[in-house]
Design a protein around this motif. Structure first.
Motif, short mmCIF file in Angstrom:
data_model
loop_
_atom_site.label_atom_id
_atom_site.label_comp_id
_atom_site.label_asym_id
_atom_site.label_seq_id
_atom_site.Cartn_x
_atom_site.Cartn_y
_atom_site.Cartn_z
N GLY A 94 -3.83 4.59 -12.45
CA GLY A 94 -4.34 3.46 -12.51
C GLY A 94 -4.21 2.72 -11.04
N VAL A 95 -5.15 2.12 -10.65
CA VAL A 95 -5.25 1.33 -9.09
C VAL A 95 -5.11 -0.10 -9.26
CG1 VAL A 95 -6.69 1.41 -7.10
CG2 VAL A 95 -6.69 3.52 -8.71
N ILE A 96 -4.13 -0.57 -8.45
CA ILE A 96 -3.99 -2.00 -8.11
C ILE A 96 -4.72 -2.44 -6.93
CG2 ILE A 96 -2.45 -3.79 -8.14
CD1 ILE A 96 -2.65 -2.21 -10.82
N ASN A 97 -5.08 -3.28 -6.85
CA ASN A 97 -5.85 -3.70 -5.41
C ASN A 97 -6.64 -2.95 -4.86
OD1 ASN A 97 -4.25 -6.32 -5.40
ND2 ASN A 97 -2.56 -5.24 -4.80
N GLY A 98 -7.60 -2.02 -5.54
CA GLY A 98 -8.33 -1.22 -4.92
C GLY A 98 -9.86 -1.60 -5.62
N ASP B 207 -0.43 1.17 -5.80
CA ASP B 207 -0.89 -0.21 -5.44
C ASP B 207 -1.64 0.15 -3.84
OD1 ASP B 207 -1.39 -2.80 -4.01
OD2 ASP B 207 0.41 -3.57 -4.91
N ARG B 208 -2.86 0.09 -3.97
CA ARG B 208 -3.66 0.39 -2.70
C ARG B 208 -3.44 -0.59 -1.67
NH1 ARG B 208 -6.66 2.27 0.75
NH2 ARG B 208 -8.77 2.91 0.54
N ALA B 209 -2.95 -1.75 -1.84
CA ALA B 209 -2.81 -2.53 -0.83
C ALA B 209 -1.39 -2.07 -0.19
CB ALA B 209 -2.40 -3.81 -1.30
N ASN B 210 -0.36 -1.50 -0.60
CA ASN B 210 0.82 -0.93 0.47
C ASN B 210 1.22 0.40 0.09
OD1 ASN B 210 2.10 -1.12 -2.20
ND2 ASN B 210 3.18 -3.02 -2.00
#
Length: 417
Positions: A297-301, A92-95
């Motif tokens: 896999g990238v979430i929030n990116g 998760d790119r956000a955190n």
């Protein structure tokens, strides 16, 4: 004497059809307007990076039976690499949180009871609800079947299915989604092992097929564009490549493995998908250190999937219509920022290349799925192949290869008259 067959289009559907027809004893004439085979699964030397790259990153799964059969036939069964057991890494790119989805090998999904195998902060009941995706009418979307929110959706289902459908998953066809799940998740982790072509797509799917065809006497002509078709009654009677018409006998099948907009311009009254989605890929001339995950896999990116090859790092974004018109340098900088944050590479951006496919696939919606034709046409010696034909799957490598085999089988059975 072998019966003649023409295959027009040397993408994966056309190559698959040509291989299947050759195996059935046809004398195959394969041609393509491009100067290289492979279609959208092509590889080439990029002077900006000074290395061979693929136009895009294409992932297949170990349960893709048409892929396995095709590669085995052309002697390239060892061209795909991947883990011994299914594993999909995410961040998760956000955190900065990281996790791995690891289904067990067998069909009985006991992994849902193991917290270290499923998405963090999810419950068993969250996965049981996914059973509703395994049914649905041809007119229903994914959102008609399940709730499109929550941790399982955001951190597993949406990113994985987005890559398969290349369409907003909530708007995607429930029927196509169910078929994807039936040949993967429903069969257990043994069918879900990710497989990546190496060193390039051409080395795995294209070059061995061309060599196999050449060794068996098939004719391959690249840079040869089909200009027109002539019909007579219920048969295709002539094909025109711009240098004079070639007569076609009623027992000589012609397989068109062309993009849908090209096929519809050549074949009267052919209904085809007419709504498409983009894919954006980025390639960086950077050799990743040993141990870098092959795929994450990238979430929030900005990036969605990052692939690590021995000589390069690549990024893929599906359903990328929101990015396709953005400045290329801006995209490269944004993708590299994701890569640096996730993998800890140096901040200085290496040489890069952005590849945009504006009409990469048809939109995998119920409406577009209904526009897909079958392999058979009203002319008894003309057949269609391509991932946009009615394969039962979205526009995938598995679907493209399956379509070629289907068209070749029908040509052998009914094209003889």
């Amino acid at each position: 004497m072998s019966r003649k067959a023409w295959v027009v289009g040397a993408g994966l559907a056309g190559l698959s059809a040509a291989v299947a027809l050759t195996r059935s004893g046809f004398a195959v004439d394969l041609c393509d307007s491009a100067t290289q085979a492979g279609g959208r699964c092509r590889s080439y030397h990029d002077p900006q990076l000074d290395r061979a790259i693929d136009n895009g990153n294409h992932l297949v799964l170990s349960g893709n039976e048409a892929v396995a059969d095709y590669l085995q036939t052309i002697g390239a069964e060892d061209a795909l690499t991947g883990p011994d057991h299914a594993a999909f890494d995410f961040v998760d790119r956000a955190n900065g949180e990281r996790w791995s989805f690891r289904p067990n090998d067998g069909r009985l999904p006991w992994w849902v009871f193991a917290q270290d195998r499923r998405v963090p902060n999810t419950r068993v009941v969250d996965y049981l609800r996914l059973a509703r995706l395994m049914a649905g009418s041809a007119s229903q979307t994914v959102a008609d079947r399940i709730a499109t929110s929550g941790a399982v959706w955001d951190r597993l289902l949406e990113p994985v299915l987005l890559a398969a459908l290349n369409t907003s998953v909530a708007d995607g066809s429930a029927r196509l989604t169910a078929n994807v799940l039936r040949q993967s998740m429903a069969r257990g982790g043994r069918a879900m092992r990710p497989r990546i072509a190496g060193p390039t797509l051409a080395a795995a799917f294209v070059d061995p097929a061309l060599a196999w065809l050449d060794a068996r006497g098939a004719s391959v002509a690249l840079g040869r564009r089909l200009r027109g078709l002539r019909f007579s009654g219920d048969v295709l009677a002539g094909i025109d490549f711009g240098d004079g018409e070639v007569s076609v006998a009623a027992d000589q099948p012609v397989l068109l493995a062309l993009p849908p907009w090209v096929a519809s311009a050549l074949v009267p009254d052919l209904t085809v998908p007419d709504d498409f989605r983009a894919i954006v890929n980025a390639h960086f001339a950077f050799a990743p250190p040993v141990g870098t995950p092959a795929m994450i896999g990238v979430i929030n990116g900005l990036a969605e999937w990052i692939f690590a090859f021995p000589d390069r790092i690549s990024v893929t974004v599906s359903a990328a219509d929101h990015l396709v018109d953005r400045d290329r340098a801006e995209l490269a900088a944004g993708f590299w920022a994701d890569i640096v944050a996730i993998h800890g590479f140096p901040a200085e951006m290496p040489p890069w290349q952005i590849v945009k496919e504006k009409r990469a696939t048809f939109a995998a919606t119920p409406e577009q799925d209904a526009r897909r034709p079958g392999a058979v046409t009203r002319w008894r010696n003309l057949f269609l192949a391509g991932d946009w034909t009615q394969t039962g799957l979205p526009a995938t490598i598995e679907g493209a290869l399956r379509s070629g085999v289907t068209a070749a089988r029908l040509a052998g059975a009914t094209g003889a008259g």
